[in-house]
Design a protein around this motif. Structure first.
Motif, PDB file in Angstrom:
ATOM      1  N   HIS A  48       0.874  -1.178   0.000  1.00  0.00           N
ATOM      2  CA  HIS A  48       0.000   0.000   0.000  1.00  0.00           C
ATOM      3  C   HIS A  48       0.908   1.223   0.000  1.00  0.00           C
ATOM      4  CE1 HIS A  48      -3.490  -2.338   2.146  1.00  0.00           C
ATOM      5  NE2 HIS A  48      -3.125  -2.884   0.992  1.00  0.00           N
ATOM      6  N   PRO A  49       0.710   2.174  -0.905  1.00  0.00           N
ATOM      7  CA  PRO A  49       1.621   3.322  -0.983  1.00  0.00           C
ATOM      8  C   PRO A  49       1.756   4.090   0.324  1.00  0.00           C
ATOM      9  CG  PRO A  49       0.245   3.232  -2.938  1.00  0.00           C
ATOM     10  CD  PRO A  49      -0.281   2.194  -1.998  1.00  0.00           C
ATOM     11  N   LEU A  90       5.126  -3.698  -6.333  1.00  0.00           N
ATOM     12  CA  LEU A  90       3.861  -3.313  -6.949  1.00  0.00           C
ATOM     13  C   LEU A  90       3.094  -2.375  -6.016  1.00  0.00           C
ATOM     14  CD1 LEU A  90       2.564  -6.697  -8.458  1.00  0.00           C
ATOM     15  CD2 LEU A  90       4.127  -5.013  -9.457  1.00  0.00           C
ATOM     16  N   LEU A  91       2.806  -1.179  -6.486  1.00  0.00           N
ATOM     17  CA  LEU A  91       1.973  -0.236  -5.749  1.00  0.00           C
ATOM     18  C   LEU A  91       0.511  -0.608  -5.962  1.00  0.00           C
ATOM     19  CD1 LEU A  91       3.823   3.050  -6.776  1.00  0.00           C
ATOM     20  CD2 LEU A  91       4.026   1.839  -4.590  1.00  0.00           C
ATOM     21  N   GLU A  92      -0.203  -0.792  -4.873  1.00  0.00           N
ATOM     22  CA  GLU A  92      -1.604  -1.220  -4.967  1.00  0.00           C
ATOM     23  C   GLU A  92      -2.534  -0.022  -5.142  1.00  0.00           C
ATOM     24  OE1 GLU A  92      -4.891  -3.743  -2.348  1.00  0.00           O
ATOM     25  OE2 GLU A  92      -2.741  -3.926  -1.903  1.00  0.00           O
ATOM     26  N   THR A  93      -3.536  -0.178  -5.991  1.00  0.00           N
ATOM     27  CA  THR A  93      -4.573   0.847  -6.118  1.00  0.00           C
ATOM     28  C   THR A  93      -5.407   0.858  -4.841  1.00  0.00           C
ATOM     29  OG1 THR A  93      -6.053  -0.740  -7.199  1.00  0.00           O
ATOM     30  CG2 THR A  93      -4.723   0.665  -8.628  1.00  0.00           C
ATOM     31  N   MET A  94      -5.668   2.051  -4.315  1.00  0.00           N
ATOM     32  CA  MET A  94      -6.346   2.183  -3.034  1.00  0.00           C
ATOM     33  C   MET A  94      -7.734   2.805  -3.194  1.00  0.00           C
ATOM     34  SD  MET A  94      -4.021   0.757  -1.339  1.00  0.00           S
ATOM     35  CE  MET A  94      -4.787   0.874   0.275  1.00  0.00           C
ATOM     36  N   SER A  95      -8.558   2.659  -2.155  1.00  0.00           N
ATOM     37  CA  SER A  95      -9.927   3.178  -2.212  1.00  0.00           C
ATOM     38  C   SER A  95      -9.994   4.675  -1.903  1.00  0.00           C
ATOM     39  CB  SER A  95     -10.821   2.416  -1.227  1.00  0.00           C
ATOM     40  OG  SER A  95     -10.371   2.611   0.100  1.00  0.00           O
ATOM     41  N   THR A 103      -6.581   9.503   4.524  1.00  0.00           N
ATOM     42  CA  THR A 103      -5.548  10.245   3.801  1.00  0.00           C
ATOM     43  C   THR A 103      -4.698   9.326   2.921  1.00  0.00           C
ATOM     44  OG1 THR A 103      -3.990  10.082   5.669  1.00  0.00           O
ATOM     45  CG2 THR A 103      -5.451  12.009   5.603  1.00  0.00           C
ATOM     46  N   GLU A 104      -5.262   8.195   2.520  1.00  0.00           N
ATOM     47  CA  GLU A 104      -4.549   7.272   1.635  1.00  0.00           C
ATOM     48  C   GLU A 104      -4.166   7.943   0.318  1.00  0.00           C
ATOM     49  OE1 GLU A 104      -6.419   2.846   2.556  1.00  0.00           O
ATOM     50  OE2 GLU A 104      -7.234   4.054   0.924  1.00  0.00           O
ATOM     51  N   VAL A 105      -3.005   7.582  -0.203  1.00  0.00           N
ATOM     52  CA  VAL A 105      -2.631   7.981  -1.555  1.00  0.00           C
ATOM     53  C   VAL A 105      -2.641   6.741  -2.441  1.00  0.00           C
ATOM     54  CG1 VAL A 105      -1.315   9.994  -0.881  1.00  0.00           C
ATOM     55  CG2 VAL A 105      -0.159   7.777  -0.997  1.00  0.00           C
ATOM     56  N   GLY A 106      -2.750   6.961  -3.744  1.00  0.00           N
ATOM     57  CA  GLY A 106      -2.840   5.842  -4.680  1.00  0.00           C
ATOM     58  C   GLY A 106      -4.260   5.513  -5.071  1.00  0.00           C
ATOM     59  N   LYS A 107      -5.190   6.434  -4.798  1.00  0.00           N
ATOM     60  CA  LYS A 107      -6.598   6.217  -5.164  1.00  0.00           C
ATOM     61  C   LYS A 107      -6.795   6.318  -6.674  1.00  0.00           C
ATOM     62  CE  LYS A 107     -11.132   8.476  -4.744  1.00  0.00           C
ATOM     63  NZ  LYS A 107     -11.898   9.560  -4.095  1.00  0.00           N
ATOM     64  N   SER A 108      -6.074   7.223  -7.311  1.00  0.00           N
ATOM     65  CA  SER A 108      -6.283   7.456  -8.742  1.00  0.00           C
ATOM     66  C   SER A 108      -5.103   6.960  -9.558  1.00  0.00           C
ATOM     67  CB  SER A 108      -6.486   8.958  -9.012  1.00  0.00           C
ATOM     68  OG  SER A 108      -5.266   9.661  -8.836  1.00  0.00           O
ATOM     69  N   MET A 155       3.829   8.798  -8.995  1.00  0.00           N
ATOM     70  CA  MET A 155       4.812   8.117  -8.156  1.00  0.00           C
ATOM     71  C   MET A 155       5.812   7.347  -9.010  1.00  0.00           C
ATOM     72  SD  MET A 155       2.760   6.778  -4.768  1.00  0.00           S
ATOM     73  CE  MET A 155       1.109   6.518  -5.436  1.00  0.00           C
ATOM     74  N   ILE A 156       5.298   6.606  -9.979  1.00  0.00           N
ATOM     75  CA  ILE A 156       6.170   5.806 -10.844  1.00  0.00           C
ATOM     76  C   ILE A 156       7.100   6.696 -11.654  1.00  0.00           C
ATOM     77  CG2 ILE A 156       6.172   4.248 -12.840  1.00  0.00           C
ATOM     78  CD1 ILE A 156       3.569   3.039 -11.690  1.00  0.00           C
ATOM     79  N   LYS A 157       6.590   7.827 -12.102  1.00  0.00           N
ATOM     80  CA  LYS A 157       7.401   8.760 -12.898  1.00  0.00           C
ATOM     81  C   LYS A 157       8.645   9.207 -12.142  1.00  0.00           C
ATOM     82  CE  LYS A 157       7.094  13.183 -15.377  1.00  0.00           C
ATOM     83  NZ  LYS A 157       6.223  14.351 -15.710  1.00  0.00           N
ATOM     84  N   LEU A 158       8.540   9.343 -10.818  1.00  0.00           N
ATOM     85  CA  LEU A 158       9.639   9.836  -9.997  1.00  0.00           C
ATOM     86  C   LEU A 158      10.590   8.731  -9.535  1.00  0.00           C
ATOM     87  CD1 LEU A 158       7.639  12.393  -7.806  1.00  0.00           C
ATOM     88  CD2 LEU A 158       9.167  12.917  -9.726  1.00  0.00           C
ATOM     89  N   VAL A 159      10.260   7.483  -9.864  1.00  0.00           N
ATOM     90  CA  VAL A 159      11.138   6.358  -9.494  1.00  0.00           C
ATOM     91  C   VAL A 159      12.215   6.185 -10.555  1.00  0.00           C
ATOM     92  CG1 VAL A 159      11.247   3.868  -9.105  1.00  0.00           C
ATOM     93  CG2 VAL A 159       9.350   5.187  -8.163  1.00  0.00           C
TER      94      VAL A 159
END
Length: 274
Positions: A106-107, A139-144, A148-153, A160-164
């Motif tokens: 989870h991110p 693997l970054l999981e898509t979140m609901s 304050t979760e990130v990774g919803k969209s 996030m991936i762009k900056l890796v």
């Protein structure tokens, strides 16, 4: 079709492979360590070798590990952030030794610091984690989007991936319940979702799927899994998702309630669609 479920490895990795096969699965997911703590058992290399033999014998696809829930790669607190980096680094190395292709995480949550801060923080953590050599992919999981979760969209994941820096070792794990409660209508607009996924993330970055129905409605931002056909996504829509020609090669992992007997019934349903 590669389909399985989340299986406990408390009795050994090879025993878990047997359980996964017994319920009709040909892949599986398991926790890389205690899901709500930092403790990790030493790897049993003999058991791992036996598990690998069994997985090959049964024609298993890629195996998937899940990082513990205590990890917050977006934390602004240095001690918690460093702990997350240490655990992920250790587990990525351990999964390499075990021959496990993917480690899902989870991110994290920004806890009041804001989404831009969190996205950058996650990427900085991954750049530390992925410095070492290895084959296993995070693997970054898509979140609901709860709290304050990130990774919803898909946009947040893409950023996030762009900056890796080491992009070859980072990808995405879709979660059907999270996607639906996060606002992606898998019932009515599956093809549009696939197009968005292809454009914003790239299908080559999608490596696994958590296959769950959703108790809560579209866009609710609430993470409550339901058994297949007993939630608001529905059996037919999830069947179309699994058999979609741009997704059907992926490992699908059930995280539904009820245990092995229910998993067996749900696996049988999806395999009947082949």
């Amino acid at each position: 079709m590669y389909i399985g479920a989340h299986i406990s490895i408390s009795k050994g990795f090879s025993f878990a492979i047997e359980q996964a096969n017994k319920i009709g699965g040909n892949t599986m997911q398991f926790f890389s360590r205690n899901p709500r703590g930092a403790g990790a058992k030493a790897l049993n290399l003999k058991d791992i070798a036996l598990a690998q033999e069994k997985a090959e014998k049964y024609g298993f696809g890629s195996l998937v590990a899940h990082a513990p829930y205590i990890i917050n790669l977006a934390s602004s607190k240095e001690d918690l952030w460093e702990l997350a980096i240490r655990i992920m680094s250790e587990d990525l190395s351990r999964m390499d030794q075990a021959g496990v292709a993917y480690l899902v995480v989870h991110p994290g949550s920004h806890v009041g610091q804001g989404i831009p801060f969190a996205l950058k923080r996650v990427s900085q953590a991954l750049n530390r984690i992925l410095q070492s050599e290895g084959q296993s992919i995070v693997l970054l999981e898509t979140m609901s989007g709860s709290g304050t979760e990130v990774g919803k969209s898909l946009d947040e994941l893409a950023q996030m991936i762009k900056l890796v820096e080491n992009k070859e070792r980072v990808g995405v794990c879709l979660d059907t319940c999270h996607l639906y409660s996060g606002g992606y209508d898998l019932r009515q607009n599956l093809d549009q979702f696939i197009l968005d996924l292809e454009e914003k993330i790239g299908l080559d970055k999608v490596k696994a799927v958590h296959l769950n129905d959703s108790i809560n409605p579209l866009g609710s931002a609430k993470d409550r899994h339901a058994n297949i056909g007993e939630g608001l996504i529905g059996k037919d829509a999830l069947g179309k998702f699994v058999t979609h020609p741009k997704l059907n090669h992926l490992p699908f992992l059930l995280e539904t309630p009820g245990g092995l007997e229910i998993y067996q019934q749900e696996i049988a349903y999806f395999k009947s669609l082949e």
